[in-house]
Scaffold this motif. Structure first.
Motif, PDB file in Angstrom:
ATOM      1  N   HIS A   1       0.878  -1.175   0.000  1.00 36.77           N
ATOM      2  CA  HIS A   1       0.000   0.000   0.000  1.00 36.77           C
ATOM      3  C   HIS A   1       0.915   1.224   0.000  1.00 36.77           C
ATOM      4  CE1 HIS A   1      -3.395  -2.565   0.767  1.00 36.77           C
ATOM      5  NE2 HIS A   1      -2.840  -3.035   1.869  1.00 36.77           N
ATOM      6  N   VAL A   2       0.717   2.103  -0.954  1.00 38.41           N
ATOM      7  CA  VAL A   2       1.641   3.239  -1.071  1.00 38.41           C
ATOM      8  C   VAL A   2       1.154   4.371  -0.154  1.00 38.41           C
ATOM      9  CG1 VAL A   2       2.730   4.868  -2.652  1.00 38.41           C
ATOM     10  CG2 VAL A   2       2.367   2.495  -3.354  1.00 38.41           C
TER      11      VAL A   2
ATOM     12  N   ALA B   1       1.622  -0.401  -6.274  1.00 42.61           N
ATOM     13  CA  ALA B   1       0.504  -0.469  -5.325  1.00 42.61           C
ATOM     14  C   ALA B   1       0.047  -1.900  -5.121  1.00 42.61           C
ATOM     15  CB  ALA B   1      -0.662   0.358  -5.865  1.00 42.61           C
TER      16      ALA B   1
ATOM     17  N   THR C   1      -3.710   3.814  -2.463  1.00 40.21           N
ATOM     18  CA  THR C   1      -2.581   4.723  -2.702  1.00 40.21           C
ATOM     19  C   THR C   1      -2.869   6.139  -2.203  1.00 40.21           C
ATOM     20  OG1 THR C   1      -1.875   3.469  -4.615  1.00 40.21           O
ATOM     21  CG2 THR C   1      -1.168   5.777  -4.538  1.00 40.21           C
TER      22      THR C   1
ATOM     23  N   ASP D   1      -1.954   9.557  -3.133  1.00 45.21           N
ATOM     24  CA  ASP D   1      -1.350  10.111  -4.352  1.00 45.21           C
ATOM     25  C   ASP D   1      -0.232  11.118  -4.061  1.00 45.21           C
ATOM     26  OD1 ASP D   1      -2.731   8.654  -6.325  1.00 45.21           O
ATOM     27  OD2 ASP D   1      -4.482   9.952  -6.154  1.00 45.21           O
TER      28      ASP D   1
ATOM     29  N   ALA E   1       2.848   9.049  -3.250  1.00 46.74           N
ATOM     30  CA  ALA E   1       3.405   8.453  -4.476  1.00 46.74           C
ATOM     31  C   ALA E   1       4.183   9.519  -5.254  1.00 46.74           C
ATOM     32  CB  ALA E   1       2.282   7.867  -5.326  1.00 46.74           C
TER      33      ALA E   1
ATOM     34  N   THR F   1       7.874   4.621  -8.702  1.00 47.68           N
ATOM     35  CA  THR F   1       6.656   4.196  -8.002  1.00 47.68           C
ATOM     36  C   THR F   1       5.501   4.156  -8.990  1.00 47.68           C
ATOM     37  OG1 THR F   1       7.494   5.184  -5.966  1.00 47.68           O
ATOM     38  CG2 THR F   1       5.111   4.819  -6.077  1.00 47.68           C
TER      39      THR F   1
ATOM     40  N   ALA G   1       1.711   3.756  -8.971  1.00 48.21           N
ATOM     41  CA  ALA G   1       0.553   3.702  -8.085  1.00 48.21           C
ATOM     42  C   ALA G   1      -0.319   4.930  -8.309  1.00 48.21           C
ATOM     43  CB  ALA G   1       1.030   3.669  -6.635  1.00 48.21           C
TER      44      ALA G   1
ATOM     45  N   ARG H   1      -4.209   6.173  -7.075  1.00 49.41           N
ATOM     46  CA  ARG H   1      -5.435   5.840  -6.347  1.00 49.41           C
ATOM     47  C   ARG H   1      -6.599   5.752  -7.332  1.00 49.41           C
ATOM     48  NH1 ARG H   1      -8.533   6.100  -1.460  1.00 49.41           N
ATOM     49  NH2 ARG H   1     -10.582   6.769  -2.077  1.00 49.41           N
TER      50      ARG H   1
END
Ligand code: ADE
Length: 432
Positions: free
Chosen positions: A64-65, A87, A93, A95, A98, A109, A111, A113
């Protein structure tokens, strides 16, 4: 299933794929705020920066970012790891975080959301394009993608760490079927992880997600918790603490008995369905709330899930029963208007509500889980030989070390055995 993509292991990994690069400053502030609550990880990071135990390690992590994950990522990079992150859930996520990882820390990265299924798997494949020698997973999507589509990566992988109960269940199923071809370490199963993260982390953050999305009063409401594992125990305790009348449903007789002795009402879901004002699934299994239950629920009942995957609530059945679905009647709340006039409210699209609608577990518990992750990564990296391809436990010394450092950071001192006590415990001669 993951889509086929053009990415190839070993290809240069692009800088990442995030939604809002302009939010990087916001992300940094969030990461630094979390860092204040993560003293164990900070100490590990300082040591890693000096010793570089992960030099030469190519790492792909599917997590989970969040701000807490960013602190783990910084620790791994401080240790010398060449890290790529993706992610582990389409809705978890953060944002801004990230963006910070990509724009400020230079950690590729992948990811966004709210990403759709194809993007989710494209991101996993992008992380695998890094040709990792160590992987880290939360839910086992990375390991299962490697085993289904990218088997050529397997010989180079020294090991993988798994963060969550659902992932460990999947990996044990792979091992049972003889399908597991890399060593994996069940970080979830170590006490400094599940006793705190699953119990206190899920307990608090699930309530947080429910309250942020609905704002309902819990006092006096009937709150049905499906599953009495560590997450369910924590959630039931916190719901009761806020004045809810807690009902627990279980399939395991010992756990059900424990819930009874803990003072909760225990019944089958068929019996609980007409009584519940709120329902939360934390079982790790599918179809826990299904048509036969929806048919009996009260008008206005609130449904959510805090287990890893969005299969615990049978959403297709809910859709089939609905005359109309009104999306986002509040943020993270969808209303299902049933043909008989009742409305059921589904939170966070049935994805883990603590990350979809809140910020996941507090940093103070992720400190321990991620300290175990970092130290286990070091243990795998430093091992002289590749471990056998099965599910391994975290070495007990890592667990003890994390607990010791956490206590020290909290300013808590504990006793030590006297020489006589130590000898007494080791001898069998002294009795009545
Ligand atoms: N899992 C649950 N809470 C989390 C968090 N805050 N960060 C990363 N993974 C999590």
């Amino acid at each position: 299933m993951p889509p086929k993509t053009a990415s190839k292991p070993g290809q240069a990994v692009p800088k990442g794929d995030v939604s809002a690069p302009q939010r990087a400053d916001e992300g940094i502030r969030r990461i630094e705020w979390a860092a204040r609550e993560m003293p164990v990880l900070r100490l590990i990071r300082d040591r890693f920066a000096k010793e570089k135990p992960l030099a030469g390690v190519r790492m792909s992590a599917c997590l989970h970012v969040t701000a807490e994950t960013a602190n783990l990522a910084r620790t791994l990079v401080a240790g010398g790891a060449d890290l790529v992150l993706c992610a582990s859930n389409p809705l978890s996520t953060q944002d801004d975080v990230a963006a910070a990882l990509v724009e400020k820390d230079g950690i590729p990265t992948f990811a966004r959301r709210g990403e759709d299924h194809d993007t989710y798997y494209r991101h996993i494949v992008a992380a695998l394009s890094h040709a990792p020698t160590i992987t880290m997973d939360d839910g086992a999507d990375l390991v299962s993608t490697i085993h289904s589509k990218y088997t050529d990566l397997i010989p180079k992988i020294r090991g993988s760490m798994e963060e969550t109960t659902t992932g460990v269940i999947r990996l044990r199923a792979m091992a049972r079927d003889g399908a597991l071809r890399i060593p994996v370490v069940a970080v979830n199963d170590t006490p400094t992880k599940h006793l705190f993260d699953n119990r206190y982390g899920t307990g608090q953050s699930t309530i947080d997600g429910i309250l942020r999305s609905t704002g309902v009063l819990l006092a006096g409401r009937t709150f049905v918790v499906a599953g009495y594992g560590w997450c369910g125990r924590g959630l039931a305790a916190r719901a009761r603490g806020m004045g809810a009348q807690v009902v627990v449903t279980e399939v395991d007789a010992v756990r059900a008995l424990e819930a009874v002795m803990d003072g909760h009402r225990v019944m089958a879901m068929a019996e609980a369905a007409p009584h519940g004002d709120l329902f939360c699934t934390v079982t790790g299994d599918k179809g826990v709330l299904r048509r036969e239950h929806f048919e009996k629920m009260k008008d206005g009942a609130i449904l959510c899930n805090s287990g890893h995957f969005n299969v615990e609530i049978e959403i297709p059945a809910l859709e089939a029963m609905a005359e109309e679905v009104r999306k986002n009647v509040r943020s993270n709340v969808d209303e299902y208007r049933l043909k008989d006039g009742r409305s059921l409210f589904l939170l966070g699209e049935g994805r883990l509500i603590n990350l979809a609608a809140a910020e996941g577990h507090p940093a103070a518990v992720m400190d321990m889980s991620f300290a175990v992750q970092a130290l286990t990564t070091e243990w795998v990296a430093r091992g002289r030989e590749r471990l056998p391809a099965r599910v391994h436990e975290v070495p007990a010394e890592i667990d003890a070390e994390v607990a010791r450092v956490k206590l020290r950071a909290l300013g808590v001192r504990i006793d030590t055995l006297t020489k006589e006590q130590d000898e007494y415990l080791k001898s069998w001669k002294e009795g009545t």
